[in-house]
Design an enzyme around this catalytic site. Structure first.
Site, PDB file in Angstrom:
ATOM      1  N   GLY A   1      -7.966   2.604   7.443  1.00  0.00           N
ATOM      2  CA  GLY A   1      -9.377   2.617   7.837  1.00  0.00           C
ATOM      3  C   GLY A   1     -10.171   1.530   7.135  1.00  0.00           C
ATOM      4  O   GLY A   1      -9.614   0.567   6.630  1.00  0.00           O
TER       5      GLY A   1
ATOM      6  N   HIS B   1      -7.866  -6.238  10.822  1.00  0.00           N
ATOM      7  CA  HIS B   1      -7.205  -5.127  11.532  1.00  0.00           C
ATOM      8  C   HIS B   1      -7.335  -5.301  13.045  1.00  0.00           C
ATOM      9  O   HIS B   1      -6.405  -5.048  13.802  1.00  0.00           O
ATOM     10  CB  HIS B   1      -7.854  -3.788  11.169  1.00  0.00           C
ATOM     11  CG  HIS B   1      -7.725  -3.399   9.732  1.00  0.00           C
ATOM     12  ND1 HIS B   1      -8.794  -3.393   8.869  1.00  0.00           N
ATOM     13  CD2 HIS B   1      -6.649  -3.003   9.018  1.00  0.00           C
ATOM     14  CE1 HIS B   1      -8.380  -2.991   7.672  1.00  0.00           C
ATOM     15  NE2 HIS B   1      -7.088  -2.759   7.733  1.00  0.00           N
TER      16      HIS B   1
ATOM     17  N   GLN C   1       0.178   6.059  -2.325  1.00  0.00           N
ATOM     18  CA  GLN C   1       0.320   4.644  -2.668  1.00  0.00           C
ATOM     19  C   GLN C   1      -0.739   4.168  -3.668  1.00  0.00           C
ATOM     20  O   GLN C   1      -0.765   2.999  -4.015  1.00  0.00           O
ATOM     21  CB  GLN C   1       0.337   3.771  -1.407  1.00  0.00           C
ATOM     22  CG  GLN C   1      -0.968   3.640  -0.679  1.00  0.00           C
ATOM     23  CD  GLN C   1      -0.783   2.907   0.646  1.00  0.00           C
ATOM     24  OE1 GLN C   1      -0.254   3.445   1.619  1.00  0.00           O
ATOM     25  NE2 GLN C   1      -1.214   1.652   0.699  1.00  0.00           N
TER      26      GLN C   1
ATOM     27  N   VAL D   1      -6.525 -13.188   8.267  1.00  0.00           N
ATOM     28  CA  VAL D   1      -7.824 -13.496   8.889  1.00  0.00           C
ATOM     29  C   VAL D   1      -8.833 -13.665   7.755  1.00  0.00           C
ATOM     30  O   VAL D   1      -8.880 -12.853   6.829  1.00  0.00           O
ATOM     31  CB  VAL D   1      -8.258 -12.375   9.854  1.00  0.00           C
ATOM     32  CG1 VAL D   1      -9.606 -12.698  10.489  1.00  0.00           C
ATOM     33  CG2 VAL D   1      -7.206 -12.175  10.944  1.00  0.00           C
TER      34      VAL D   1
ATOM     35  N   ARG E   1     -11.484  -3.962   0.693  1.00  0.00           N
ATOM     36  CA  ARG E   1     -12.070  -3.924  -0.660  1.00  0.00           C
ATOM     37  C   ARG E   1     -13.264  -4.861  -0.812  1.00  0.00           C
ATOM     38  O   ARG E   1     -14.060  -4.694  -1.738  1.00  0.00           O
ATOM     39  CB  ARG E   1     -11.015  -4.306  -1.704  1.00  0.00           C
ATOM     40  CG  ARG E   1      -9.967  -3.239  -1.885  1.00  0.00           C
ATOM     41  CD  ARG E   1      -8.776  -3.741  -2.677  1.00  0.00           C
ATOM     42  NE  ARG E   1      -7.615  -2.924  -2.365  1.00  0.00           N
ATOM     43  CZ  ARG E   1      -7.227  -1.869  -3.071  1.00  0.00           C
ATOM     44  NH1 ARG E   1      -7.876  -1.539  -4.144  1.00  0.00           N
ATOM     45  NH2 ARG E   1      -6.198  -1.156  -2.689  1.00  0.00           N
TER      46      ARG E   1
HETATM   47  O1  PAF Z   1      -1.772  -1.945   4.496  1.00  0.00           O
HETATM   48  C1  PAF Z   1      -2.239  -0.783   4.569  1.00  0.00           C
HETATM   49  O2  PAF Z   1      -3.359  -0.556   5.004  1.00  0.00           O
HETATM   50  C2  PAF Z   1      -1.376   0.382   4.089  1.00  0.00           C
HETATM   51  O3  PAF Z   1      -0.628   0.015   2.988  1.00  0.00           O
HETATM   52  C3  PAF Z   1      -0.497   0.979   5.200  1.00  0.00           C
HETATM   53  C4  PAF Z   1       0.534  -0.002   5.677  1.00  0.00           C
HETATM   54  C5  PAF Z   1      -1.371   1.438   6.354  1.00  0.00           C
HETATM   55  C6  PAF Z   1       0.246   2.209   4.655  1.00  0.00           C
HETATM   56  O4  PAF Z   1      -0.635   3.183   4.203  1.00  0.00           O
END
Ligand code: PAF
Length: 280
Positions: free
Chosen positions: A31, A37, A61, A177, A188
């Site tokens: 998100g 994205h 993560q 990008v 971030r």
């Molecule tokens: O790159 C990201 O946004 C995340 O590391 C991913 C690949 C969606 C896994 O949570």
């Protein structure tokens, strides 16, 4: 655009919209979407019949709980943005469904790939990425999956995961990008103060200038460190020059080896990451 909040709903929607032979392109995200994205979604739309995008802030993560807490969340805006690029399906699962047993169950072996750079600085990070990406691939069953080259080490980890587990999607890395001033787009960036934001393009300026220097590998690393650290708002976490395939450190230029420069700069508590091809 259809929204699915559970695996069951997602499968139901895919079954309803997918015609025989239709390919599925997948864009996994956490998100806080930006044009980086959206470029992945657009590419997926070009190359597949159906585009599925997932939004899930993956707790496993984050090695730093504060970072997880502060990770930007803006679901309504994300949904609007995905609609604007004609994404077909958004999958927004609950943590309980992705992690019914709490913590990750599999221990992945990524070898050297996870011991360097982000792997060394953020223990457990790539185990968390591997866990969630494998779960998402098993659920979505995409033909192709799209990731940004900004998180280049993550891209190689996911390619390795796909090979090890013989997962079906083709992994496609897409160009970084950038904002008009060169700053690599990242969720971030919105946490930067206005003064930090105005200084942040310095990182890419240094990378571009590094590419023009006629220096040996060690001297180039020192040169970059010095250029970054002259900016009082920046602290270099690392600048590595590594092989584009293995991420092994390069000590001497070799025109037959693809060398890349990988940088992480801390601006206050924000980690900014970027990279550049050096010998093309
Ligand atoms: O790159 C990201 O946004 C995340 O590391 C991913 C690949 C969606 C896994 O949570």
């Amino acid at each position: 655009m259809k929204l699915a909040n559970s695996i069951k709903e997602l499968h139901h929607i895919i079954k309803a919209v997918r015609r025989e032979g239709d390919s599925i392109g997948f864009v996994p995200t956490m998100g806080a979407l930006h044009n980086g994205h959206l470029a992945l979604v657009k590419r997926s739309k070009l190359e597949n019949n159906i585009c599925v995008c997932s939004i899930f802030v993956n707790p496993t993560q984050f090695n730093n709980p504060e970072d997880l807490k502060k990770y930007p969340r803006q679901m309504e805006q994300d949904i609007r943005l995905l609609e604007s690029v004609n994404c077909d399906i958004v999958f927004i699962p609950e943590t309980e469904e992705m992690y019914p047993n709490g913590e990750p169950e599999i221990l992945f072996h990524f070898g050297e790939l996870e011991k360097v750079m982000e792997g060394a600085d953020r223990p457990g990070h790539f185990q968390g990425v591997g866990t969630i990406v494998k779960k998402l691939f098993d659920i979505v069953e995409p033909h192709r999956a799209y990731f940004g080259n900004k998180d280049y080490q993550q891209l190689l980890i996911i390619k390795s995961l796909t090979q090890q587990y013989k997962l079906s999607p083709k992994i496609i890395g897409c160009d970084i990008v950038r904002e008009n001033d060169g700053l690599a787009m990242s969720s971030r960036n919105q946490r930067l103060s206005s003064i930090q934001r105005s200084e942040a393009p310095h990182i890419y300026s240094v990378l571009k200038a590094a590419k023009q220097q006629q220096l040996d590998v060690e001297s180039l690393k020192l040169w970059v460190a010095q250029k970054i650290n002259t900016n009082s708002l920046m602290e270099l976490s690392y600048f590595e020059i590594s092989d584009a395939e293995t991420l092994k450190s390069i000590i001497k230029w070799d025109k037959n080896q693809r060398a890349m420069g990988f940088i992480v700069v801390n601006m206050g508590e924000i980690r900014l990451i970027d990279n550049i091809e050096l010998n093309i």
